[in-house]
Design an enzyme around this catalytic site. Structure first.
Site, PDB file in Angstrom:
ATOM      1  N   GLU A  17       0.711  -1.083  -0.168  1.00  0.00           N
ATOM      2  CA  GLU A  17       0.060   0.236  -0.039  1.00  0.00           C
ATOM      3  C   GLU A  17       0.847   1.362   0.049  1.00  0.00           C
ATOM      4  OE1 GLU A  17      -0.431  -2.677   1.866  1.00  0.00           O
ATOM      5  OE2 GLU A  17      -2.465  -3.151   1.794  1.00  0.00           O
ATOM      6  N   LEU A  18       1.923   1.048   0.620  1.00  0.00           N
ATOM      7  CA  LEU A  18       3.000   2.416   0.904  1.00  0.00           C
ATOM      8  C   LEU A  18       3.306   2.768  -0.530  1.00  0.00           C
ATOM      9  CD1 LEU A  18       3.827   4.593   2.521  1.00  0.00           C
ATOM     10  CD2 LEU A  18       6.016   3.191   3.078  1.00  0.00           C
ATOM     11  N   SER A 420      17.920  -3.224 -19.562  1.00  0.00           N
ATOM     12  CA  SER A 420      16.310  -2.877 -19.450  1.00  0.00           C
ATOM     13  C   SER A 420      15.996  -1.649 -19.983  1.00  0.00           C
ATOM     14  CB  SER A 420      15.845  -3.135 -18.154  1.00  0.00           C
ATOM     15  OG  SER A 420      16.474  -2.112 -17.040  1.00  0.00           O
ATOM     16  N   HIS A 628      28.131  -6.185 -15.357  1.00  0.00           N
ATOM     17  CA  HIS A 628      27.493  -4.782 -14.807  1.00  0.00           C
ATOM     18  C   HIS A 628      27.447  -4.868 -13.359  1.00  0.00           C
ATOM     19  CE1 HIS A 628      25.060  -1.590 -14.143  1.00  0.00           C
ATOM     20  NE2 HIS A 628      24.137  -2.581 -13.364  1.00  0.00           N
ATOM     21  N   HIS A 683      18.482   6.553 -11.373  1.00  0.00           N
ATOM     22  CA  HIS A 683      17.342   6.429 -10.211  1.00  0.00           C
ATOM     23  C   HIS A 683      16.707   7.536 -10.137  1.00  0.00           C
ATOM     24  CE1 HIS A 683      19.305   2.322  -9.781  1.00  0.00           C
ATOM     25  NE2 HIS A 683      18.136   2.115  -9.442  1.00  0.00           N
TER      26      HIS A 683
HETATM   27  C1  LIG Z   1      18.735  -3.652  -9.928  1.00  0.00           C
HETATM   28  N1  LIG Z   1      18.165  -3.629  -8.993  1.00  0.00           N
HETATM   29  C2  LIG Z   1      17.551  -4.852  -8.635  1.00  0.00           C
HETATM   30  C3  LIG Z   1      17.782  -5.510  -7.039  1.00  0.00           C
HETATM   31  N2  LIG Z   1      17.075  -6.768  -6.865  1.00  0.00           N
HETATM   32  C4  LIG Z   1      16.308  -7.474  -7.782  1.00  0.00           C
HETATM   33  N3  LIG Z   1      15.894  -8.510  -7.341  1.00  0.00           N
HETATM   34  N4  LIG Z   1      16.120  -6.868  -8.819  1.00  0.00           N
HETATM   35  C5  LIG Z   1      16.833  -5.506  -9.373  1.00  0.00           C
HETATM   36  O1  LIG Z   1      16.482  -5.115 -10.473  1.00  0.00           O
HETATM   37  N5  LIG Z   1      18.532  -4.863  -6.304  1.00  0.00           N
HETATM   38  C6  LIG Z   1      19.283  -3.783  -6.658  1.00  0.00           C
HETATM   39  C7  LIG Z   1      18.786  -2.962  -7.616  1.00  0.00           C
HETATM   40  C8  LIG Z   1      17.347  -2.247  -7.060  1.00  0.00           C
HETATM   41  N6  LIG Z   1      16.521  -1.641  -7.984  1.00  0.00           N
HETATM   42  C9  LIG Z   1      15.285  -1.898  -8.288  1.00  0.00           C
HETATM   43  C10 LIG Z   1      14.962  -1.047  -9.466  1.00  0.00           C
HETATM   44  C11 LIG Z   1      13.362  -1.464  -9.721  1.00  0.00           C
HETATM   45  C12 LIG Z   1      12.701  -2.457  -9.117  1.00  0.00           C
HETATM   46  C13 LIG Z   1      11.090  -2.425  -9.274  1.00  0.00           C
HETATM   47  O2  LIG Z   1      10.832  -1.700 -10.254  1.00  0.00           O
HETATM   48  N7  LIG Z   1      10.391  -3.152  -8.620  1.00  0.00           N
HETATM   49  C14 LIG Z   1       9.020  -3.219  -9.367  1.00  0.00           C
HETATM   50  C15 LIG Z   1       8.499  -4.500  -9.195  1.00  0.00           C
HETATM   51  C16 LIG Z   1       8.979  -5.231 -10.599  1.00  0.00           C
HETATM   52  C17 LIG Z   1       8.059  -6.371 -10.716  1.00  0.00           C
HETATM   53  O3  LIG Z   1       8.246  -7.375 -10.567  1.00  0.00           O
HETATM   54  N8  LIG Z   1       7.112  -5.973 -11.577  1.00  0.00           N
HETATM   55  C18 LIG Z   1       5.951  -7.016 -11.975  1.00  0.00           C
HETATM   56  C19 LIG Z   1       4.786  -6.369 -11.721  1.00  0.00           C
HETATM   57  C20 LIG Z   1       4.376  -6.308 -10.214  1.00  0.00           C
HETATM   58  C21 LIG Z   1       3.240  -5.754  -9.917  1.00  0.00           C
HETATM   59  O4  LIG Z   1       3.259  -4.685  -9.268  1.00  0.00           O
HETATM   60  N9  LIG Z   1       1.941  -6.196 -10.333  1.00  0.00           N
HETATM   61  C22 LIG Z   1       0.839  -5.546 -10.332  1.00  0.00           C
HETATM   62  C23 LIG Z   1      -0.122  -5.126 -11.333  1.00  0.00           C
HETATM   63  C24 LIG Z   1       0.815  -4.009 -11.824  1.00  0.00           C
HETATM   64  C25 LIG Z   1       0.085  -3.467 -13.043  1.00  0.00           C
HETATM   65  O5  LIG Z   1      -0.938  -4.034 -13.458  1.00  0.00           O
HETATM   66  O6  LIG Z   1       0.449  -2.427 -13.563  1.00  0.00           O
HETATM   67  C26 LIG Z   1      -0.181  -6.746  -9.450  1.00  0.00           C
HETATM   68  O7  LIG Z   1       0.338  -7.814  -9.887  1.00  0.00           O
HETATM   69  O8  LIG Z   1      -1.058  -6.229  -8.927  1.00  0.00           O
HETATM   70  C27 LIG Z   1       5.885  -7.245 -13.213  1.00  0.00           C
HETATM   71  O9  LIG Z   1       6.838  -6.380 -14.190  1.00  0.00           O
HETATM   72  O10 LIG Z   1       5.325  -8.137 -13.890  1.00  0.00           O
HETATM   73  C28 LIG Z   1       8.194  -2.482  -8.275  1.00  0.00           C
HETATM   74  O11 LIG Z   1       7.193  -1.943  -8.677  1.00  0.00           O
HETATM   75  O12 LIG Z   1       8.577  -2.150  -7.070  1.00  0.00           O
HETATM   76  C29 LIG Z   1      13.117  -2.893  -8.073  1.00  0.00           C
HETATM   77  C30 LIG Z   1      14.448  -2.701  -7.459  1.00  0.00           C
HETATM   78  N1  LIG Z   2      20.326  -5.791 -16.834  1.00  0.00           N
HETATM   79  C1  LIG Z   2      19.721  -5.354 -15.607  1.00  0.00           C
HETATM   80  C2  LIG Z   2      20.798  -4.600 -14.770  1.00  0.00           C
HETATM   81  C3  LIG Z   2      20.376  -4.108 -13.502  1.00  0.00           C
HETATM   82  S1  LIG Z   2      21.455  -3.925 -12.219  1.00  0.00           S
HETATM   83  C4  LIG Z   2      18.947  -3.999 -16.101  1.00  0.00           C
HETATM   84  O1  LIG Z   2      19.051  -3.285 -17.290  1.00  0.00           O
HETATM   85  O2  LIG Z   2      17.776  -3.736 -15.561  1.00  0.00           O
HETATM   86 ZN   LIG Z   3      22.545  -1.903 -12.091  1.00  0.00          ZN
END
Ligand SMILES: CN1c2c(nc(N)[nH]c2=O)NC[C@@H]1CNc1ccc(C(=O)N[C@@H](CCC(=O)N[C@@H](CCC(=O)N[C@@H](CCC(=O)O)C(=O)O)C(=O)O)C(=O)O)cc1
Ligand SMILES: N[C@@H](CCS)C(=O)O
Ligand SMILES: [Zn+2]
Length: 744
Positions: A17-18, A420, A628, A683
């Site tokens: 929620e946050l 990405s 990376h 970011h």
């Molecule tokens: C590079 N980074 C990462 C880290 N760790 C990881 N495991 N992955 C990483 O990429 N650590 C260091 C850094 C931290 N950086 C990030 C950067 C971005 C995010 C991020 O964007 N997280 C998203 C969730 C990503 C995800 O899994 N998305 C899902 C959808 C999830 C969702 O919310 N679904 C909703 C519906 C959404 C909709 O309808 O629009 C639902 O199911 O209800 C996907 O793409 O399918 C975030 O939102 O926080 C994390 C770390």
């Molecule tokens: N290939 C990944 C690395 C994130 S650390 C990206 O571009 O999101």
């Molecule tokens: Zn990175």
């Protein structure tokens, strides 16, 4: 009877929620009032969860609008000049400008630096100190939350970061320790305010006691706590340590004038008995026995046997807790609808961990058949390092360079991105529809292909040199591989905060890992079929997959890592056979996994670096391997980075103003292979100016030989919008062209 408490609870809410409220507010869709209400509701529900479970203390002060370290910077007045504008009118927006460079009100500014919280996947905002740093206390947020919890009828234990840990985490001055005398009065004043509110116990977090501390920091603890302890009056102080054994600092921790000490019995179980022996007559021992960083149910019978004698001796001076804050656990297993019962019954998320503590409390009141259980410290990597002895590529980097130059014909300062591209609302919606069977697999795959085609089209127009397919098929760089590999289980709602509003859903390593079929080959080949420019294959490395998953507890991490490396090696070779000759294997978590104590580094690197090299040791000399890394301090691990033997490394360095780059440039012989220090911070939503990028690139070219220099952003672009990405990359490509011309 033993008492129960936790060091902190997740603040994202059971259904994030946050996150939803923050992002809606930042987009200007909701008012600050609505955001404040959501925060209040989350805090209320977190405290209720603790008291409903039956904990003796309810922890307050663990809530943050972005990050708990940033909370402290604001509380102590550690706010750089660039953030002062508009602060009086809107404090919360000032907070968000500090965190992310932008808020609904006020002008955009460069955000604070962000880095890893010890060895976790959580990121904190680095306090920025100045030589003239003055501290002043503004504790209203904490006092308000204490009052809020008290009104709810809770028995409150606030958590505050200890002064030494807070200073240790900051940057900007040669010796942060010199700032200690001016910081300590803030603590004295805060304690008096908390005592006035009727608070009995304060938890002071000093996790740096688990590090190899310089002697002056160790002795500073004695002076600082002498003052703090004397000034705390009726308030009891619980010194909390976690993530690491205390070793030479164990005695120090128990000798301080505090009323209790918490130790992490998951990471330092071997210290429990010594801790008991060191305990003063009136001191409390808080034993962190429920793992705050993994999702397996605790072995309560074992802990009953271990703790029973202590519980008998110490009575209510024994506190039982989770090893560290539950910030690092998903919130509530009851919200998991997709996991089969036989898997679910093995797991405990934060809310279930509360129940475990209360169950253990009651077990400690019961008879136990045997009271002797030996606690062992973690095993070393054993045979895995042995198996990884010969993992170098046949030709060394210098032999590979001419072969790769011939094949790729790249210009000076080649431009690329990290992998990405924007995970747009539409893309996530389509993925959700596919998951919920609202659209067919065919439609989903077609949508992904269209996203890839669009990403290639845009990169060609921008004029990038090495393209990427954009990772449209991935929900997350680790979770996706977890879903594709056998041996993992993925959860539906196992979210854990990574930074700010961003969360990750770590997959669970449930068994032995293997690759049932190729994972990325089709996507990369499709992207390559659309362009004459090289498309980089994109994989997440074995160490990162391991470190960002919930690991097994029955085998050493190195064994799972090698299993993942075997699966990825098959993928690398399949990509190469499919004509993908540039392959990036991301290892952003290599640094994070480094043990906090130096004596354990060599063992870790022997298998972690070996596993990375194993994934690509069989590729041809002409195949260019990239890696990376981001958001870590690389200085301490340069030798390991060099031994990965990647042809090219792209690293984050923009947000820390290229400070990290010095690690690569400072080596007497420089970083030996090619390097792309990220030239802008992805970011922050701010678009970098072309002139600014030219200047930065020139600065980098002074320390990195230009023939080995790449130009790229500092991390993936998935969190950005296409509008931001388009403008930023255009400026980046043009900046590279400008510098190229100047150097020609
Ligand atoms: C590079 N980074 C990462 C880290 N760790 C990881 N495991 N992955 C990483 O990429 N650590 C260091 C850094 C931290 N950086 C990030 C950067 C971005 C995010 C991020 O964007 N997280 C998203 C969730 C990503 C995800 O899994 N998305 C899902 C959808 C999830 C969702 O919310 N679904 C909703 C519906 C959404 C909709 O309808 O629009 C639902 O199911 O209800 C996907 O793409 O399918 C975030 O939102 O926080 C994390 C770390
Ligand atoms: N290939 C990944 C690395 C994130 S650390 C990206 O571009 O999101
Ligand atoms: Zn990175």
């Amino acid at each position: 009877m033993a008492q129960t408490h936790i060091l902190g609870y997740p603040r994202i809410g059971a259904n994030r929620e946050l996150k939803k409220a923050q992002e809606a507010y930042w987009r200007g869709e909701t008012s600050q009032q609505q955001l404040l209400q959501e925060g209040e509701e989350i805090r209320r529900s977190n405290w209720q969860a603790q008291s409903d479970a039956g904990l003796d203390w309810v922890t307050v002060g663990d809530f943050a609008w972005y990050d708990q370290v940033l909370n402290h910077s604001l509380m102590f007045g550690v706010v750089g000049d660039r953030f002062s504008e508009g602060a009086a009118e809107n404090k919360l927006d000032q907070y968000f400008r500090l965190a992310r460079g932008r808020a609904p009100s006020g002008q955009p500014v460069a955000a604070s630096a962000m880095t890893k919280w010890f060895d976790t996947n959580y990121h904190y905002l680095v306090p920025e100190f100045t030589d003239q740093q003055a501290f002043s206390l503004d504790s209203e947020w904490l006092l308000d939350e204490v009052r809020e919890a008290q009104v709810q009828g809770q028995k409150v234990k606030p958590v505050v970061m200890g002064p030494l840990t807070y200073l240790w985490l900051g940057r900007g001055v040669d010796s942060a320790l010199a700032l200690l005398p001016s910081l300590l009065p803030c603590y004295t004043q805060l304690f008096s305010q908390l005592a006035d509110l009727g608070v009995e116990w304060v938890q002071l977090d000093e996790p740096i006691l688990g590090l190899d501390l310089p002697e002056e920091w160790r002795s500073a603890f004695i002076g600082a706590y002498k003052g703090i302890g004397a000034d705390s009056g009726s308030l009891n102080l619980l010194l909390a340590t976690y993530f690491s054994p205390l070793r030479e600092n164990l005695q120090l921790a128990f000798s301080l004038p505090v009323d209790g000490v918490h130790i992490d019995c998951i990471r330092a179980s071997e210290e429990l008995n010594t801790a008991r022996d060191l305990l003063g007559d009136k001191q409390v021992l808080s034993a962190g026995v429920v793992n705050g960083r993994n999702i397996w149910r605790a072995d309560l019978d074992k802990w009953q046997r271990v703790l029973k004698p202590m519980a008998e001796k110490l009575g209510d001076r024994l506190w039982i807790s989770a090893s560290c804050s539950l910030l690092h656990s998903p919130v509530d297993l009851d919200t998991e609808t997709s996991l089969p019962v036989e898997q679910k019954q093995k797991l405990a998320y934060a809310r279930q961990k509360l129940d475990e503590l209360v169950q253990l409390q009651s077990l400690l009141d019961q008879e136990v058949s045997t009271t002797v259980t030996e606690l062992k410290s973690g095993d070393k990597s054993g045979s895995v390092a042995q198996q990884l002895r010969d993992t170098w590529r046949e030709q060394g980097y210098l032999e590979r360079v001419p072969v790769q130059a011939e094949r790729w014909q790249l210009p000076l300062l080649p431009t690329t991105t990290i992998g990405s591209f924007p995970q747009t609302d539409l893309l996530r919606k389509v993925r959700r529809q596919y998951r919920n069977s609202e659209i067919s697999e065919k439609d989903y795959l077609e949508h992904l292909r269209a996203e890839i085609a669009e990403a290639i089209r845009r990169q060609e127009i921008l004029g990038l040199d090495v393209l990427v397919h954009g990772e449209a098929e991935r929900n997350d760089m680790v979770e996706y591989f977890g879903e594709q590999l056998d041996g993992f289980v993925h959860t539906g709602n196992g979210w854990v905060q990574s930074y700010g509003s961003r969360c990750v859903k770590p997959p669970i390593i449930f068994g032995d890992i293997s690759r049932p079929q190729a994972i990325t080959v089709e996507w990369s080949s499709y992207a390559q079929s659309l362009t004459k420019k090289p498309v980089k294959g994109m994989l997440t490395g074995p160490v990162t997959i391991l470190n960002w998953s919930f690991p097994r507890e029955d085998i050493h991490r190195s064994e799972s890592c090698l299993q993942i490396a075997r699966a990825l090696r098959e993928e690398v070779l399949d990509l190469e056979s499919a004509g993908i000759g540039i392959i990036q294997i991301d290892e952003p978590a290599l640094r994070e996994g480094v043990p906090l104590r130096e004596s354990e580094h060599a063992d870790y690197f022997s298998w972690a670096v070996g596993c990375f090299r194993y994934t690509c040791s069989e590729v041809k000399a002409e195949t260019q391997i990239h890696t990376h890394m981001c958001y870590s301090n690389f200085n301490a691990i340069m030798d390991a980075i060099v031994s990965l033997d990647a042809d090219v490394i792209t690293i984050e360095s923009a947000r820390s103003d290229l400070r990290l780059l010095s690690a690569f440039a400072d080596r007497s012989d420089g970083y030996p292979n090619e390097i792309g220090p990220g030239i802008y911070d992805i970011h922050s939503p701010n678009v970098p100016e072309r002139g600014e990028l030219v200047d930065r690139l020139k600065k980098i070219a002074e320390v990195v030989p230009v023939e080995r220099l790449w130009v790229n952003p500092d991390c993936g672009l998935k969190t950005r919008s296409w509008a931001e990405v388009g403008s930023s990359l255009l400026n980046m490509v043009e900046a590279a062209r400008t510098v190229r011309t100047e150097l020609a």
